[in-house]
Design a protein around this motif. Structure first.
Motif, short mmCIF file in Angstrom:
data_model
loop_
_atom_site.label_atom_id
_atom_site.label_comp_id
_atom_site.label_asym_id
_atom_site.label_seq_id
_atom_site.Cartn_x
_atom_site.Cartn_y
_atom_site.Cartn_z
N GLU A 101 -9.34 1.79 -1.71
CA GLU A 101 -10.75 2.21 -1.72
C GLU A 101 -11.43 1.67 -0.45
O GLU A 101 -11.77 0.49 -0.37
CB GLU A 101 -11.44 1.68 -2.96
CG GLU A 101 -11.12 2.49 -4.21
CD GLU A 101 -11.79 1.89 -5.43
OE1 GLU A 101 -12.75 2.49 -5.93
OE2 GLU A 101 -11.36 0.80 -5.83
N PHE A 102 -11.61 2.59 0.49
CA PHE A 102 -12.14 2.23 1.81
C PHE A 102 -13.45 1.44 1.71
O PHE A 102 -13.67 0.49 2.46
CB PHE A 102 -12.32 3.52 2.62
CG PHE A 102 -12.89 3.30 3.98
CD1 PHE A 102 -12.12 2.73 4.99
CD2 PHE A 102 -14.21 3.66 4.27
CE1 PHE A 102 -12.66 2.52 6.26
CE2 PHE A 102 -14.73 3.46 5.54
CZ PHE A 102 -13.96 2.89 6.52
N ASN A 103 -14.33 1.85 0.79
CA ASN A 103 -15.66 1.21 0.69
C ASN A 103 -15.60 -0.19 0.10
O ASN A 103 -16.57 -0.93 0.17
CB ASN A 103 -16.58 2.02 -0.25
CG ASN A 103 -16.82 3.37 0.32
OD1 ASN A 103 -16.80 3.54 1.54
ND2 ASN A 103 -17.02 4.36 -0.54
N LYS A 104 -14.47 -0.53 -0.48
CA LYS A 104 -14.40 -1.83 -1.17
C LYS A 104 -13.77 -2.92 -0.32
O LYS A 104 -13.65 -4.06 -0.77
CB LYS A 104 -13.59 -1.68 -2.46
CG LYS A 104 -14.18 -0.72 -3.47
CD LYS A 104 -14.96 -1.49 -4.54
CE LYS A 104 -15.82 -0.61 -5.39
NZ LYS A 104 -15.07 0.26 -6.28
N VAL A 105 -13.27 -2.56 0.87
CA VAL A 105 -12.58 -3.57 1.67
C VAL A 105 -13.16 -3.65 3.09
O VAL A 105 -13.79 -2.73 3.56
CB VAL A 105 -11.06 -3.28 1.80
CG1 VAL A 105 -10.37 -3.31 0.45
CG2 VAL A 105 -10.80 -1.98 2.52
N VAL A 106 -12.90 -4.79 3.71
CA VAL A 106 -13.15 -4.95 5.15
C VAL A 106 -11.79 -5.35 5.74
O VAL A 106 -11.17 -6.31 5.27
CB VAL A 106 -14.21 -6.03 5.41
CG1 VAL A 106 -14.24 -6.41 6.88
CG2 VAL A 106 -15.58 -5.56 4.95
N PHE A 107 -11.33 -4.59 6.72
CA PHE A 107 -10.05 -4.92 7.35
C PHE A 107 -10.25 -6.02 8.38
O PHE A 107 -11.21 -5.96 9.17
CB PHE A 107 -9.50 -3.70 8.10
CG PHE A 107 -9.02 -2.59 7.21
CD1 PHE A 107 -7.71 -2.55 6.76
CD2 PHE A 107 -9.88 -1.57 6.82
CE1 PHE A 107 -7.27 -1.52 5.94
CE2 PHE A 107 -9.45 -0.54 6.01
CZ PHE A 107 -8.14 -0.51 5.56
N ASN A 108 -9.37 -7.02 8.40
CA ASN A 108 -9.44 -7.94 9.53
C ASN A 108 -8.92 -7.20 10.76
O ASN A 108 -8.51 -6.03 10.67
CB ASN A 108 -8.71 -9.27 9.23
CG ASN A 108 -7.22 -9.22 9.58
OD1 ASN A 108 -6.60 -8.16 9.59
ND2 ASN A 108 -6.63 -10.37 9.85
N THR A 109 -8.92 -7.83 11.90
CA THR A 109 -8.58 -7.11 13.13
C THR A 109 -7.09 -6.76 13.20
O THR A 109 -6.66 -6.02 14.09
CB THR A 109 -9.04 -7.88 14.38
OG1 THR A 109 -9.03 -6.99 15.50
CG2 THR A 109 -8.14 -9.09 14.66
N LEU B 266 0.82 -1.22 0.00
CA LEU B 266 0.00 0.00 0.00
C LEU B 266 0.85 1.26 0.00
O LEU B 266 0.46 2.29 -0.55
CB LEU B 266 -0.95 0.00 1.21
CG LEU B 266 -2.01 -1.10 1.19
CD1 LEU B 266 -2.78 -1.16 2.50
CD2 LEU B 266 -2.98 -0.89 0.02
N MET B 267 2.03 1.19 0.61
CA MET B 267 2.91 2.36 0.64
C MET B 267 3.68 2.53 -0.67
O MET B 267 4.46 3.46 -0.81
CB MET B 267 3.90 2.25 1.81
CG MET B 267 3.26 2.49 3.16
SD MET B 267 4.49 2.42 4.49
CE MET B 267 3.49 2.95 5.90
N PRO C 211 -3.47 9.63 -0.30
CA PRO C 211 -4.56 9.92 -1.24
C PRO C 211 -5.59 8.79 -1.23
O PRO C 211 -5.23 7.62 -1.06
CB PRO C 211 -3.87 9.99 -2.61
CG PRO C 211 -2.40 9.97 -2.35
CD PRO C 211 -2.16 9.50 -0.95
N PRO C 212 -6.88 9.14 -1.43
CA PRO C 212 -7.95 8.14 -1.32
C PRO C 212 -7.75 6.94 -2.24
O PRO C 212 -8.16 5.83 -1.91
CB PRO C 212 -9.22 8.91 -1.69
CG PRO C 212 -8.83 10.30 -2.01
CD PRO C 212 -7.38 10.49 -1.72
N GLU C 213 -7.11 7.16 -3.40
CA GLU C 213 -6.97 6.04 -4.35
C GLU C 213 -5.98 4.98 -3.85
O GLU C 213 -5.86 3.90 -4.43
CB GLU C 213 -6.57 6.54 -5.75
CG GLU C 213 -5.28 7.32 -5.84
CD GLU C 213 -5.47 8.83 -5.58
OE1 GLU C 213 -6.51 9.21 -5.00
OE2 GLU C 213 -4.56 9.60 -5.93
N THR C 214 -5.24 5.28 -2.76
CA THR C 214 -4.30 4.29 -2.21
C THR C 214 -5.03 2.99 -1.87
O THR C 214 -4.53 1.89 -2.10
CB THR C 214 -3.62 4.84 -0.93
OG1 THR C 214 -3.08 6.11 -1.24
CG2 THR C 214 -2.53 3.91 -0.42
#
Ligand code: DMJ
Length: 456
Positions: A439-447, A86-87, A434-437
């Motif tokens: 897409e928050f709405n497209k993923v679910v983070f595990n814990t 991601l970085m 930047p938001p395109e790094t």
């Protein structure tokens, strides 16, 4: 208008203007702050590479390594891999992926903690597989999943704590809702990606077994026996050992569109708000209550509990999330870094020095990230900067970052957990990036902050 009124109006206008300016400034500084977090990641990662490569984690003060078991499972490598991706640290990520794909083996005669291995390794392998398409990572995840499955062979279906990766032998039935209920994002994803329903079914059944044992007022306790199904205590809260049991109800409803989890969350939330939530003079907190009587037992909240604003926001209640995050900030600001436990009535660490510790935890940054995603309010960028500055000031070492023995004395201890690379720095980076790094709405983070994409 009288002179005093003019002065007051002028002062208020100046305050509003200055806060607008500082909001504009922090917005314009996002790129620089993302880069600063990236540099801190590299500072930590390079120290890990130099002193602990191939081992589970770095000891930043003695500049050496630690392993969890007699054979290393490359905890930091797998946990940190998707952060690197991601970085945009492509070369580094490629070489780590190659190393993991060719060296990681789960064919080891060691007892491992099912929960930790699931959230760090299974979660890390699955998210990096989805981000890169490298089938070898999915194969490793499937192999790991198969080796972990025997934990569910208890009389209740609730998992044992430890499993031997080679023999499948299990041990330790004293467990908790957190460790039982925080497996389905990973096991469910493994089912969807491999077409093997068994993973989803056993992990979902385990959660149901806890939920079905909730008290008559809808709360769960901290410790339970996986063999007898009996509660071993009655302390209810959103802190360690219960926390992500609630988190995964919200996340599994979203990731798998499984309405059973929505129902479980709605009824659990109502019970939490009735008995565990606490309106104190300092704001809204979630403390401790007895699971059977609902009686308040402690007015404690802690660093780990700071995940709850993120979960509230994700469940749709941004308003309550924002209020609770303000309380978390007060806890942080007391010593410029947050303690393991905080008594929100005394507004200080509870008596015992052991609660003064800080383990480089990510939860407060995670909640700032979620709240920024939902509101775009620069307040959360300011918070992120406060957290980053505090970490740098108090925990930065010559070789990586170190935990603190005490947030009061700021004395460091010799450990950097892999989640510092997987979660703490990832959430801080994503807050500013930047938001395109991603897409928050497209993923679910595990814990453990491994983003899972719903590709099914
Ligand atoms: C992480 O391993 C995970 O976030 C887990 O859910 C809680 N503890 C640590 C971080 O504090």
């Amino acid at each position: 208008m009288k002179l005093t009124s003019l002065i007051i109006a002028g002062t208020m206008l100046a305050a509003v203007l200055s806060s607008c300016t500082s909001d504009q400034t922090i917005r314009s500084e996002k790129g620089r702050l993302a880069d600063e977090v990236r540099q801190e990641f590299l500072h930590s990662w390079n120290a890990y590479k130099k002193y602990a490569w191939g081992h589970d984690g770095l000891k930043p003060l003695s500049k050496t390594y630690y392993d969890w078991y007699s054979a290393p499972l490359y905890m930091s490598l797998v946990d940190a891999l998707d952060t690197m991706i991601l970085m945009g640290l492509k070369e580094e990520a490629d070489s780590v992926r190659e190393f993991v794909a060719t060296h990681l083996s789960f064919d080891r005669d060691i007892y491992v903690k099912n929960f930790e291995i699931t959230i760090r390794l299974l979660g890390g392998l699955l998210s990096s597989y989805q981000l890169t398409g490298d089938e070898r990572l999915l194969k490793l995840a499937d192999d790991l999943g198969t080796r972990l499955l025997p934990v569910f062979n208890s009389p209740t279906g609730m998992p044992y704590v430890d499993v031997n990766l080679k023999t499948g032998a299990v041990r330790n039935s004293r467990t908790n809702p957190g460790e039982i209920g925080t497996l389905l994002v990973e096991f469910g994803t493994l089912s969807k990606l491999t077409g093997k329903p068994v993973y989803y079914n056993v992990a979902k059944n385990a959660v149901l077994q806890v939920y079905n044992r909730r008290s008559s007022i809808g709360l769960v306790g901290t410790w339970i026996d996986a063999e007898t199904g009996k509660w071993l205590d009655s302390d209810s809260h959103v802190s360690a050992c219960i926390d992500s049991y609630y988190e995964y109800m919200v996340k599994c409803a979203l990731l798998f569109d499984d309405q059973d989890f929505k129902r479980m969350w709605d009824s659990s939330r109502a019970a939490l708000d009735k008995y565990v939530a606490d309106e104190a003079p300092s704001g809204l907190w979630y403390g401790h209550a007895d699971m059977n009587t609902g009686k308040r037992t402690r007015t404690w909240f802690g660093a780990l509990d700071a995940f709850f604003p993120a979960v509230l926001a994700l469940s749709g209640d941004v308003e309550t999330a924002a209020r609770l995050q303000e309380s978390c900030l007060k806890m942080w600001n007391k010593y410029g870094i947050e303690p393991e436990q905080f008594d929100y009535r005394k507004m200080d660490v509870p008596g015992d020095p052991k609660w003064e510790r800080f383990f480089l935890n990510p939860e407060i940054m995670e909640s700032a990230y979620y709240l920024y995603q939902f509101t775009q309010d620069p307040r959360y960028l300011h918070m992120g900067k406060t957290f980053l500055d505090g970490l740098k000031q108090h925990c930065r070492a010559e070789a990586g970052y170190a935990e603190l023995k005490s947030v009061i004395t700021k004395e460091k201890t010799d450990r950097m957990e892999s989640y510092f690379l997987a979660e703490t720095l990832k959430y801080l980076y994503l807050l500013f990036a930047p938001p395109e790094t991603l897409e928050f709405n497209k993923v679910v983070f595990n814990t453990e902050a491994h983003p899972i994409r719903r590709t099914w």
